[in-house]
Design an enzyme around this catalytic site. Sequence first.
Site, PDB file in Angstrom:
ATOM      1  N   ARG A 234       0.924  -1.015  -0.004  1.00 16.70           N
ATOM      2  CA  ARG A 234      -0.037   0.054  -0.031  1.00 16.70           C
ATOM      3  C   ARG A 234       0.877   1.246   0.042  1.00 16.70           C
ATOM      4  NH1 ARG A 234      -3.615  -2.603  -1.719  1.00 16.70           N
ATOM      5  NH2 ARG A 234      -5.520  -2.920  -0.976  1.00 16.70           N
ATOM      6  N   ASP A 258       5.360  -0.423  -6.304  1.00 16.30           N
ATOM      7  CA  ASP A 258       4.080  -0.704  -7.008  1.00 16.30           C
ATOM      8  C   ASP A 258       2.977   0.137  -6.863  1.00 16.30           C
ATOM      9  OD1 ASP A 258       2.868  -2.351  -9.445  1.00 16.30           O
ATOM     10  OD2 ASP A 258       1.764  -3.370  -7.501  1.00 16.30           O
ATOM     11  N   GLU A 263      -1.692   7.803  -5.526  1.00 12.93           N
ATOM     12  CA  GLU A 263      -1.919   7.177  -7.081  1.00 12.93           C
ATOM     13  C   GLU A 263      -3.082   7.284  -7.349  1.00 12.93           C
ATOM     14  OE1 GLU A 263      -2.887   2.415  -6.257  1.00 12.93           O
ATOM     15  OE2 GLU A 263      -0.814   3.166  -5.456  1.00 12.93           O
TER      16      GLU A 263
END
Length: 331
Positions: A234, A258, A263
């Site tokens: 997260r 990632d 985001e």
Amino acid sequence: MKIIAYGIRDDEMPYLKQWSKDKGIEVKAVAELLDESTVDQAKGYDGAVVYQQKPYTGAVLDKLASFGIKSLSLRNVGVDNVDADAIKRNDIKVTNVPAYSPSAIAELAVTQLMRLLRRTNTFDRKIAQGDLRWAPTIAKELDQMTVGVIATGRIGRKVIDICRGFGAKIIGYDVYHNPELEKDGIYVDTLDELYAKADVITVHSPATKENEHMLNDAAFGKMKDGVFIINAARGILIDTDALIRALDSGKVAGAALDVYEDEVGIFNTDFGSFDAIPDERLKNLLKRDNVLVTPHVAFYTETAVKNMVQFALNSNVNLIEKGSDDSQVKF
């Protein structure tokens, strides 16, 4: 029985259609996400299957309940964006998919770690300029390193298995110890101990208020110089500004992300050009040879997508028919 499924992508449709045909249950696929502008489409359905990063607001959940929909199944793990008060007052039952494919997440995490250690990003950029020299782009070997795994659930354990295959030494931290890993003696007593001993730190914790910005200036200060950071869990687990400072100082030798704390609305969007990306901190990270960013794609494998769709649909049926499911989330 009729189910409405929101936010269905093209890559999910074959699995949804297959499930609907096999089960003989009508599923309406909606491309848009569930929000206040789309919630009215749920009227007349018995349950809803959803996937999104934006909040499940009280207004949306109240509306679902007013339609008689008390069965909500998420196609993902995280429930931190669900209005818990609205869930409780409407007596809505919620399920998630806690283990759609631990291997998918773990494999990307270790793939990106290996890319950092072997400095493939730097070589790619050099080669693009016609520079085929080795030096000074010398690499490190994982079998000479200690990997610190924060949270040893399903994904964390898969990462451990893969890193052990490379010959790495493993240490782990988790409030809840896995019995098998306990026997192996991998656990340290505190995060500070893990920070001090690990050459690589990979985080697989859930997003909670207590974990927000777990990796901050203070945490980075306790780590080895030249540590590598991996986050496929997260975005809010890492304080982005603190990470940038640690990269600038050399405390962090490289990072593979990632996920990113800002985001939403950025990842899974085509901005047409690098300059058009509307986030200066993200662009700062993307420009660095020693930072690898992927747009929240660790889950994005054929196996995982199929499981996310079909597990969620199965759970929704159980909620509708039985009033409960093994993957039900308690609020």
